[in-house]
Enzyme design. Structure first.
Site, PDB file in Angstrom:
ATOM      1  N   TYR A 281      42.648  41.215 -32.657  1.00 49.93           N
ATOM      2  CA  TYR A 281      42.255  39.807 -32.755  1.00 49.93           C
ATOM      3  C   TYR A 281      41.256  39.568 -33.872  1.00 49.93           C
ATOM      4  O   TYR A 281      40.421  40.434 -34.167  1.00 49.93           O
ATOM      5  CB  TYR A 281      41.594  39.373 -31.443  1.00 49.93           C
TER       6      TYR A 281
ATOM      7  N   LYS B 297      24.755  51.086  -2.675  1.00 51.43           N
ATOM      8  CA  LYS B 297      24.986  49.665  -2.967  1.00 51.43           C
ATOM      9  C   LYS B 297      25.929  49.528  -4.159  1.00 51.43           C
ATOM     10  O   LYS B 297      26.106  50.478  -4.924  1.00 51.43           O
ATOM     11  CB  LYS B 297      23.645  49.001  -3.264  1.00 51.43           C
TER      12      LYS B 297
ATOM     13  N   MET C 266      41.463  42.125 -23.788  1.00 52.09           N
ATOM     14  CA  MET C 266      41.238  42.069 -22.347  1.00 52.09           C
ATOM     15  C   MET C 266      41.768  43.330 -21.667  1.00 52.09           C
ATOM     16  O   MET C 266      41.101  43.921 -20.822  1.00 52.09           O
ATOM     17  CB  MET C 266      41.928  40.837 -21.761  1.00 52.09           C
TER      18      MET C 266
ATOM     19  N   ARG D 291       9.495  41.118  -7.076  1.00 49.48           N
ATOM     20  CA  ARG D 291      10.827  40.795  -6.583  1.00 49.48           C
ATOM     21  C   ARG D 291      10.612  40.478  -5.109  1.00 49.48           C
ATOM     22  O   ARG D 291       9.588  39.916  -4.751  1.00 49.48           O
ATOM     23  CB  ARG D 291      11.746  42.007  -6.798  1.00 49.48           C
TER      24      ARG D 291
HETATM   25  C1  LIG Z   1      18.659  50.542  -6.307  1.00 53.54           C
HETATM   26  C2  LIG Z   1      17.397  50.859  -5.654  1.00 53.54           C
HETATM   27  C3  LIG Z   1      16.887  52.176  -5.672  1.00 53.54           C
HETATM   28  C4  LIG Z   1      17.504  53.301  -6.445  1.00 53.54           C
HETATM   29  O1  LIG Z   1      17.093  53.243  -7.773  1.00 53.54           O
HETATM   30  P1  LIG Z   1      17.567  54.321  -8.836  1.00 53.54           P
HETATM   31  O2  LIG Z   1      16.825  53.997 -10.054  1.00 53.54           O
HETATM   32  O3  LIG Z   1      19.027  54.131  -8.995  1.00 53.54           O
HETATM   33  O4  LIG Z   1      17.229  55.632  -8.272  1.00 53.54           O
HETATM   34  C5  LIG Z   1      15.770  52.447  -4.919  1.00 53.54           C
HETATM   35  N1  LIG Z   1      15.145  51.462  -4.225  1.00 53.54           N
HETATM   36  C6  LIG Z   1      15.576  50.194  -4.219  1.00 53.54           C
HETATM   37  C7  LIG Z   1      14.845  49.182  -3.452  1.00 53.54           C
HETATM   38  C8  LIG Z   1      16.722  49.834  -4.942  1.00 53.54           C
HETATM   39  O5  LIG Z   1      17.139  48.579  -4.931  1.00 53.54           O
END
Ligand SMILES: *Cc1c(COP(=O)(O)O)cnc(C)c1O
Length: 827
Positions: free
Chosen positions: A722, A497, A771, A595
């Site tokens: 700056y 992701k 920037m 969550r």
């Molecule tokens: C991102 C994520 C992980 C991985 O977590 P890490 O701490 O990067 O290993 C595992 N499970 C879910 C549901 C996630 O969103």
């Protein structure tokens, strides 16, 4: 490579035919393969199914048959292959041992000298340099890349033919008992040991034990070359080989060595002074670092011990080059990818690069182009070499070939009609414009003198010098470190992701698919669609599926995380509209993170009942996410989450007609709670090089660098940047680097909070970060425009950078902007 009829080959390895014996006399075996993924020449290939630590070749037999492979060596008598009337299957009790036996037999057929190189470091460099130094004097066959393992050695030796007059093979070991097997295959006449370091020490009682193990390689040698300054090596060689073998030692200090070398270092070059028959002489090497000097001394010792030091060889020492053992993958113009191959230009490395090209092009789904220069290779006549190249080009289904150099030009008739040829790189550059290349995977493979970096510059997309190097080998290494904590049958989902935590999407997914991970996870459907369009076939789960994307997800075989009854109903409706059946979904259970996820057993029970009844969907997995797996303060809470997960997941698992995978652990969870691994785990940050404990020894994957734009002196009383925050009290030298908060170099790193690494020194940021630019304090240091600056990587640790920014590594990685050019390195 030799050509052996299959019936004779089966006799060599004492194999028993399970089928195909009647035709085996007419089956010529040209190539040997042990890896179903990098197979090319299917028609004349013999596949050895080897049981490795992580993969078992037997699992791929049918797939290989479908790809066209017909000849197999297996170690099970119960194989589906016997169903096929045209398959030839040879049974042996141990396929790896059979491969060794075959290689040993090939080796026995040749009587030219064979040099074996072992040691902890430098094996590949010494091998490659000896090849560079002696290639005009001798026709040399050598191990491809650093093929020096239990499978690498037999595959190297298999390539021996009568066309050569020296073979150089590397041998590496990681545990006791291995070297004797390699020695049997290589049967060296000359041995060279580079050094004994700490690598793999965990598997040995002592350094002496490891040295003795390595020296077993030299049992058959008439001559052994080593460095006398390495006391342990010297002592073990003496006690083992004493007076029976001629020894040739070199030293920087010891007069009694056969070769005394005095090294005089300058900044980037070193002169090695020594005596030949009492006469003083020297060679120069273009390196100043200790490892290169040592490697060059080993080469010099070999050259002298075998009486091959000519004026020409001496001159060649000064043009030795760093042995680059890497491929670089970059974005090119017009949606092309550029694969830059820096391996020495030889036919083996061409084949390895073509395999990489194949993978990047998803095995023919995208057009593959090859820009190739002449190859200098001993052991072949020029026409022969061009013929081999033509065969490889065809085999790997290169769609467009551009050949550069007199040799290829001369033999262009050997290639398909649409291939084009140029006599020089200049001719090529004059003929093409970047717009002539579109949507292609382009492999650039050129010998040094062809200066293909000019073609690379011409075809590359981004010029911003702030870039992030992603080391794909380190990524795979990390994957394996985590896998080693798990049971072999536990499945692995890898989180790609958010642009794979900032590391890139398709390239990372390709590397992981090649490693046969079980699942990939993206955050949103768009990320998954991109992977499918690039040809990724691994199952993909979408963590945050959004309703309007459900039909696209179904179309692209993306599997949703279903976290509520509402989402379930929406997805089920989409599945009904598209009339799918048995479509995999994943249910997320809430156990304490608060969550997304189901927290009610009743809601789960309803879904668990409906899904098998209706048949449109299938619950492939249930999972939950730990809130604090990295924090021992919350370990009791973590175990509570597990209990809660067990209870709720049972509602689903017990009621489905199909097996349902359960998964809970993220990276920190894998490290700290291996007992909770269930059927699958979800690896994220660990893959990218951030672990809880140093003991896991994860490797740095990403290196973020830029290049100094300008250096200036600032006098006391002046200010930098700056808001005039960078006050100068003493005379200062300031370097400006083209990276700013728009690149993800956080503004909180301003005014000394952040530091960078330049030419061996840590330098603080001075003033506010802009920037697009940052100023760093390089007072008192030799720093010039064009010098490389590391913002993050081997010197500036990701974790440390995150701490300076007041955040966590996840945010640093995902915050590096898309403007920063990602380059992938494969060693
Ligand atoms: C991102 C994520 C992980 C991985 O977590 P890490 O701490 O990067 O290993 C595992 N499970 C879910 C549901 C996630 O969103």
């Amino acid at each position: 490579m030799p050509i052996i009829q299959l019936n004779r080959l089966a006799a060599i390895i004492n194999g028993k035919f399970l089928c195909g014996q009647d035709v085996a006399a007419h089956v010529p075996v040209k190539t040997i393969s042990i890896d179903s993924r990098t197979l090319a020449d299917v028609s004349s290939c013999l596949f050895f199914a080897i049981k490795g630590v992580r993969h078992d070749g037997h699992d791929y037999l049918e797939e290989l048959y479908r790809k066209g492979v017909r000849n197999f060596v297996v170690s099970t008598e119960d194989t589906p292959l016997v169903r096929y009337s045209d398959a030839c299957v040879v049974f042996v009790p141990d396929t790896l041992e059979a491969l060794r036996q075959l290689a040993a037999t090939v080796r026995h057929g040749f009587h030219y000298p064979v040099l074996a190189i072992t040691g902890s470091n430098g094996k590949t460099i010494v091998k490659e340099w000896l090849f560079e130094l002696l290639q005009d004097e001798l026709k040399i066959i050598r191990s491809p890349k650093s093929f020096n393992s239990q499978v690498g050695v037999p595959l190297s030796v298999w390539n021996m033919t009568e066309n050569f007059d020296l073979a150089i093979f590397e041998a590496g070991i990681s545990q006791p008992g291995e070297m004797e097997k390699l020695a049997r295959i290589i049967l060296p006449t000359v041995g060279l040991i580079t050094n004994i370091g700490d690598a793999h020490q965990e598997n040995f009682q002592s350094q002496a034990e490891k040295a003795d193990e390595k020296l077993q390689l030299f049992e058959s040698c008439e001559l052994i070359i080593y460095c006398k300054d390495q006391e342990l090596v010297h002592q073990r060689i003496h006690s083992k080989f004493g007076n029976e073998v001629s020894l040739f030692s070199w030293s920087f200090t010891d007069n009694s060595a056969d070769l005394l070398i005095r090294a005089e270092k300058e900044a980037t070059a070193t002169t090695l002074y020594f005596k030949v028959n009492g006469e003083g002489t020297s060679v120069e090497i273009p390196f100043g670092d200790a490892a290169s000097i040592e490697n060059a001394c080993h080469c010099l010792a070999f050259v002298l011990a075998t009486n091959r030091l000519t004026e020409q060889v001496k001159r060649r020492f000064s043009s030795l080059q760093a042995v680059a053992m890497r491929l670089e993958l970059k974005q090119g113009v017009n949606n092309c990818s550029l694969i830059n191959d820096y391996y020495n230009s030889d036919i083996n490395s061409l084949e390895i690069a073509l395999q990489f090209l194949n993978r990047q092009a998803s095995f023919g789904k995208q057009p593959q182009s090859l820009i190739l220069s002449d190859i200098r290779q001993s052991g072949f006549t020029s026409g022969e070499l061009a013929r081999v190249v033509a065969r490889l080009v065809k085999l790997y289904r290169v769609n467009r070939l551009i050949g550069i150099g007199e040799e290829l030009w001369k033999h262009q008739a050997l290639f398909a009609a649409d291939a084009v040829f140029f006599r020089s790189t200049d001719e090529f550059l004059a003929h093409f414009r970047p717009s002539d290349f579109k949507n292609e995977q382009i492999l650039l493979k050129g010998a040094r003198e062809f200066r293909f970096e000019r073609i690379a510059a011409f075809l590359q997309k981004k010029y911003h010098q702030t870039q992030m190097e992603i080391n794909l080998n380190a990524l795979v290494e990390n994957l394996n470190r985590y896998k080693a904590l798990l049971k072999p049958e536990t499945k692995v989902m890898v989180m790609v992701k958010a642009f794979s935590y900032g590391s890139g999407t398709v390239e990372i997914a390709r590397a992981l698919e090649f490693q046969q991970v079980d699942y990939l996870a993206v955050a949103v459907a768009d990320e998954g669609i991109e992977l499918r369009q690039a040809g990724i076939e691994t199952p993909i789960i979408v963590m945050n599926p959004e309703e309007h994307s459900f039909e696209m997800m179904l179309e692209y075989r993306l599997e949703p995380n279903i976290y509520s009854t509402e989402v379930f109903q929406q997805f089920d409706a989409a599945a009904r509209r598209l009339a799918v059946s048995d479509y995999p979904i994943h249910l997320k259970i809430e156990t304490g993170m608060h969550r997304l996820g189901f927290s009610s057993a009743d809601e789960l029970a309803v879904i668990a009942r409906r899904v098998p009844e209706e048949g449109r969907l299938r619950i492939r997995s249930v999972f939950s996410h730990l809130a604090a797996s990295d924090d021992s303060m919350h370990d009791a809470f973590t175990r509570q989450q597990y209990q809660r997960f067990k209870e709720l997941s049972d509602v689903v698992v017990r009621t489905q007609p199909n097996p349902v995978i359960r998964h809970l652990l993220n990276s920190a969870g894998i490290e700290r709670f291996a007992d909770l691994q269930l059927e699958m785990v979800r690896l994220g940050i660990g893959l990218y090089g951030v672990a809880q404990s140093a003991a896991l020894q994860v490797e740095t994957v990403a290196r973020w660098t830029t290049v100094v734009s300008q250096v200036k002196d600032v006098v006391p009383g002046e200010t930098v940047g700056y808001s005039r925050k960078g006050r100068v009290e003493q005379p200062k030298k300031v370097a400006i680097i083209p990276v700013g908060y728009a690149d993800g170099y956080d503004r909180r790193l301003s005014n000394g909070a952040g530091k960078v690494w330049v030419n061996g020194h840590i330098c603080p940021v001075i003033g506010n970060i802009c920037m697009d630019m940052t100023m760093i304090d390089v007072t008192g240091l030799a720093v010039h425009a064009g010098d490389t600056v590391e913002l993050m990587g081997g010197q500036i640790r990701l974790e440390e950078l995150a701490r300076w920014m007041g955040t966590i590594p996840y945010e640093v990685l995902t915050g590096i902007s898309q403007r920063v050019h990602r380059i992938y390195i494969q060693e």
